[in-house]
Design a protein around this motif. Structure first.
Motif, PDB file in Angstrom:
ATOM      1  N   THR A 133       0.832  -1.201   0.000  1.00 20.33           N
ATOM      2  CA  THR A 133       0.000   0.000   0.000  1.00 20.33           C
ATOM      3  C   THR A 133       0.866   1.250   0.000  1.00 20.33           C
ATOM      4  OG1 THR A 133      -1.768   1.141   1.123  1.00 20.33           O
ATOM      5  CG2 THR A 133      -0.136   0.080   2.503  1.00 20.33           C
ATOM      6  N   GLU A 134       0.233   2.415  -0.040  1.00 23.78           N
ATOM      7  CA  GLU A 134       0.979   3.656   0.005  1.00 23.78           C
ATOM      8  C   GLU A 134       1.768   3.750   1.299  1.00 23.78           C
ATOM      9  OE1 GLU A 134      -1.634   6.952  -0.566  1.00 23.78           O
ATOM     10  OE2 GLU A 134      -2.931   5.793  -1.862  1.00 23.78           O
TER      11      GLU A 134
ATOM     12  N   LEU B 277       3.164   4.932   4.820  1.00 26.12           N
ATOM     13  CA  LEU B 277       2.659   5.700   5.943  1.00 26.12           C
ATOM     14  C   LEU B 277       3.805   6.571   6.425  1.00 26.12           C
ATOM     15  CD1 LEU B 277       0.813   2.835   7.836  1.00 26.12           C
ATOM     16  CD2 LEU B 277      -0.079   4.390   6.099  1.00 26.12           C
ATOM     17  N   ASP B 278       3.630   7.885   6.359  1.00 29.73           N
ATOM     18  CA  ASP B 278       4.758   8.772   6.545  1.00 29.73           C
ATOM     19  C   ASP B 278       5.067   9.128   7.995  1.00 29.73           C
ATOM     20  OD1 ASP B 278       5.176   8.894   3.833  1.00 29.73           O
ATOM     21  OD2 ASP B 278       3.715  10.511   3.571  1.00 29.73           O
TER      22      ASP B 278
ATOM     23  N   GLN C 148      -0.183  14.773   6.577  1.00 32.51           N
ATOM     24  CA  GLN C 148       0.389  13.460   6.855  1.00 32.51           C
ATOM     25  C   GLN C 148       0.609  13.304   8.352  1.00 32.51           C
ATOM     26  OE1 GLN C 148       0.698  11.015   4.947  1.00 32.51           O
ATOM     27  NE2 GLN C 148       0.717  11.827   2.856  1.00 32.51           N
ATOM     28  N   PRO C 149       0.457  12.133   8.907  1.00 33.81           N
ATOM     29  CA  PRO C 149       0.064  10.893   8.232  1.00 33.81           C
ATOM     30  C   PRO C 149      -1.443  10.671   8.199  1.00 33.81           C
ATOM     31  CG  PRO C 149       0.592  10.413  10.492  1.00 33.81           C
ATOM     32  CD  PRO C 149       0.811  11.896  10.321  1.00 33.81           C
TER      33      PRO C 149
ATOM     34  N   GLN D 233      -3.789   9.426   5.286  1.00 36.70           N
ATOM     35  CA  GLN D 233      -3.780   8.047   4.787  1.00 36.70           C
ATOM     36  C   GLN D 233      -4.933   7.211   5.352  1.00 36.70           C
ATOM     37  OE1 GLN D 233       0.419   6.525   4.504  1.00 36.70           O
ATOM     38  NE2 GLN D 233       0.814   8.586   5.306  1.00 36.70           N
ATOM     39  N   TRP D 234      -5.643   7.778   6.320  1.00 34.13           N
ATOM     40  CA  TRP D 234      -6.873   7.151   6.832  1.00 34.13           C
ATOM     41  C   TRP D 234      -8.102   7.909   6.295  1.00 34.13           C
ATOM     42  CZ3 TRP D 234      -2.246   6.398   8.846  1.00 34.13           C
ATOM     43  CH2 TRP D 234      -1.959   5.164   9.417  1.00 34.13           C
ATOM     44  N   ASP D 235      -7.930   8.571   5.185  1.00 36.00           N
ATOM     45  CA  ASP D 235      -8.920   9.492   4.621  1.00 36.00           C
ATOM     46  C   ASP D 235     -10.266   8.820   4.328  1.00 36.00           C
ATOM     47  OD1 ASP D 235     -10.081  11.691   3.411  1.00 36.00           O
ATOM     48  OD2 ASP D 235      -9.166  11.262   1.454  1.00 36.00           O
TER      49      ASP D 235
ATOM     50  N   PRO E 214      -5.711   1.336   7.555  1.00 32.43           N
ATOM     51  CA  PRO E 214      -6.201   2.605   7.019  1.00 32.43           C
ATOM     52  C   PRO E 214      -7.627   2.462   6.477  1.00 32.43           C
ATOM     53  CG  PRO E 214      -3.927   2.286   6.389  1.00 32.43           C
ATOM     54  CD  PRO E 214      -4.368   1.008   7.045  1.00 32.43           C
TER      55      PRO E 214
END
Length: 650
Positions: free
Chosen positions: A22-23, A25-26, A351-352, A355-357, A473
């Motif tokens: 997945t993308e 996680l920053d 961020q971060p 990513q749970w948008d 996420p």
């Protein structure tokens, strides 16, 4: 040892290849306090330590079977078991657990129907009404077991935290008959061996197993899930029956050892994901936390289903509650589908958190033709929440991002309390990114407890501070669910140590096609139509019975109209019983002035119950904000019902 049929073995032994990453996680933060935790990310995209969140592959392009995630295999297997059984579109209401077991004994390998326990309380009536509004049956009937037709008549007195006497015998007899077997006799081998042999002979491999304690009232869920999903039941004596407390690591290991021994005795493959047994359902109030060291806890449901090296062999979930409430949660999991959703994102778009948008998650749901309500930036403040919560939420799936603690949650910097959690129009499955929410799920003063009290039947949350990266996420959770992944798998990372996310649900609940409805007669003699009950009550002018029947039939608008006519033409008829029967229908229809009239004569136990008090505050806030003619009456009632757990806020 019995062997699986070749065709069935081929399906079960599909290998599971890794899915795409997945993308990144920053950063890693806490949904409790927003603290950023330092991490050595190493080379490449960041993944939380020990966690992988693989999205469900795009189902518009069929994947080879061998690439299916084992959680998707599991969800689809469980769904196929249900889809192969037609559903009679009638809800059966029974007055006691003995009648409940006998009604389920009427299920067959080809046909099932919902059975709910109506103990006469308003809480049970609300659960039933919520289920009916979602299931949309063609009829609702009452039925009671006649002890004269049985050699024994077990006592039927119900208690909130203890099962009726003889619960195991009732459940085992009903389970055997639901699958076409004779009731157990002392000379028979154990029932679970007989059932597993019968299922395998019919090319049906159990997808999981169930753990029950005959002292615990959630045996009603164990029976329903075993009968619906073809799962054997391990009856054992658990170390504690208090979901809000904790057990020691030694106690947890003892429970796990019993489960693994039972899995071995089942003669089914169970040691790896993707074989036969991939789910464990705890149908009891086993403590939800394991205290690993003083004031440090992990989730019991995340330890169960793992080997000593933490490798997962099954996904675990838990259902607890009284006999009526546990039956409700199981029936929701078996019979209800996801057709609508509500998402509220209390995080910002930096961020971060982004990513749970929830906006991205909502896009996936809308593409699946799920009616979706979304509250996200800039409409994700406390005022937006309160406006949404003033009316009952009609959503089969609820996804929330917030931060806070066990009794409160922050939304974009503003604090809400458990009393701000909305009432639900239909039962809901829920995933909440929020620390500590499920510390005490049996207590309505907490976040998880209030959601469950208001009608949530499947809940994923945390029992301690897990930190943000521990939560799948939200967009990936939505993708996984839509791809058919089992609920218990969708909410967990693909690789992790035992940690703090719990699944308070049937882990096999999944997004699935509609089961075919069958136009055949119920196999129960002596049923009484609720429609006939309604006509009789109306003809005799028995308002309380009439409003109760209308509620159980899901006809709130009729209740609102008739209540208004009663106040106009026969105001003397308004008493405590009438008010109790009509109250929540008046709330759901927005008939606020009538609701306040009813509240003034409620019986004391209901007027002080948090469920009713929450409804009062939602009505009162609306009345005060709109300066309605009755806002002073609302203020008077609100002042008399300050909620102790949020006294300052009220």
């Amino acid at each position: 040892m019995r062997h699986l049929p070749a065709a069935l073995l081929t399906t079960l032994l599909l290998c599971c290849l890794p899915l795409g990453a997945t993308e990144p996680l920053d950063g890693v933060r806490s949904p409790c306090d927003g603290v950023i935790l330092p991490l050595d990310t190493g080379a490449g995209p960041f993944q939380a330590p020990g966690l992988v969140f693989s999205p469900q592959p795009d189902t518009t392009q069929p994947e080879p079977a061998a690439r299916l995630h084992p959680g998707v295999q599991l969800g689809r297997r469980a769904g196929m078991t249900l889809a192969a059984r037609g559903v009679i579109p009638t809800v059966v209401l029974v007055p006691d657990p003995a009648s409940y077991a006998e009604a389920i004994a009427g299920w067959t390998p080809s046909t099932i129907y919902p059975v709910l326990i109506d103990d006469g309380s308003w809480k049970t009536r609300e659960d039933i009404a919520r289920f009916v509004r979602s299931f949309k049956p063609e009829s609702v009937v009452r039925w009671q077991f006649d002890p004269a037709t049985s050699a024994s008549a077990p006592p039927t007195e119900m208690r909130p935290r203890r099962a009726i006497r003889g619960a195991r015998a009732l459940a085992e007899s009903a389970l055997a008959r639901a699958w076409g077997l004779e009731a157990q006799t002392p000379d028979d081998e154990p029932l679970h061996h007989r059932l597993v042999a019968h299922w395998l002979d019919n090319s049906l491999a159990p997808p999981g197993l169930i753990v029950a304690d005959e002292r615990d009232p959630a045996w009603t869920a164990a029976l329903a899930l075993a009968a619906a999903r073809a799962q054997p039941i391990l009856w054992t004596t658990l170390p504690k029956l208090s979901v809000d407390s904790s057990i020691s690591p030694a106690q947890a290991e003892a429970v796990c050892a019993q489960i693994e021994q039972f899995a071995t005795q089942s003669r089914l493959p169970w040691r790896a994901l993707g074989d036969a047994i991939d789910a464990v359902t705890i149908a009891a109030a086993l403590p939800g936390r394991i205290e690993t060291q003083p004031k440090e806890f992990i989730a019991t449901t995340d330890r169960i289903g793992r080997h000593p090296d933490a490798g997962r062999w099954a996904w675990a979930g838990q259902i607890f509650g009284s006999e009526p409430r546990a039956a409700y949660r199981a029936m929701c999991s078996i019979f209800l589908r996801i057709e609508s959703a509500w998402l509220f994102d209390g995080y910002d778009s930096t961020q971060p958190w982004v990513q749970w948008d929830c906006t991205r998650a909502a896009e996936y749901l809308k593409k699946a033709d799920i009616f979706t309500m979304l509250d996200d930036e800039p409409n994700n403040r406390l005022r937006d929440w309160k406006l949404r919560a003033e009316r009952p939420i009609h959503a089969d799936l609820i996804l929330i991002n917030s931060s806070g603690n066990r009794a409160w949650f922050d939304l974009a910097g503003s604090r809400a309390r458990a009393g701000d959690i909305p009432l639900l129009d239909v039962p809901a499955a829920m995933h909440i990114v929020h620390s500590w929410s499920a510390v005490s799920p049996g207590r309505p003063a907490t976040v998880a407890g209030r959601w469950l009290e208001h009608g949530v039947f499947a809940y994923i949350g945390s029992v301690h501070e897990p930190y943000l990266q521990a939560f799948v996420p939200t967009p990936i959770f939505a993708q996984r669910l839509l791809g058919g992944m089992a609920f218990g798998a969708a909410g967990r990372g693909d690789s992790s140590k035992v940690w703090r996310i719990t699944v308070l649900a049937d882990p096999l609940y999944a997004y699935r096609p509609v089961s075919p409805r069958q136009e055949i007669d119920l196999p129960l003699e002596g049923t009484i139509s609720l429609e006939e009950e309604l006509k009789e009550a109306a003809g005799a002018g028995r308002y309380a019975e009439m409003f109760a029947a209308l509620s159980l039939l899901g006809r709130d608008s009729a209740t609102a109209r008739l209540f208004g006519a009663m106040l106009r033409d026969a105001p003397q008829s308004l008493d405590a019983g009438v008010a109790e029967a009509a109250l929540f229908a008046l709330f759901r229809t927005g008939t606020d002035e009538a609701f306040l009239h009813a509240y003034t004569v409620l019986p004391e136990d209901l007027a002080g119950d948090l469920h009713a008090v929450d409804a009062l505050w939602f009505v009162g806030r609306r009345a005060v904000r709109e300066r309605s003619d009755y806002h002073e009456a609302a203020l008077t009632l609100m002042a008399a019902h300050i909620r102790e757990v949020q006294k300052e806020a009220d």
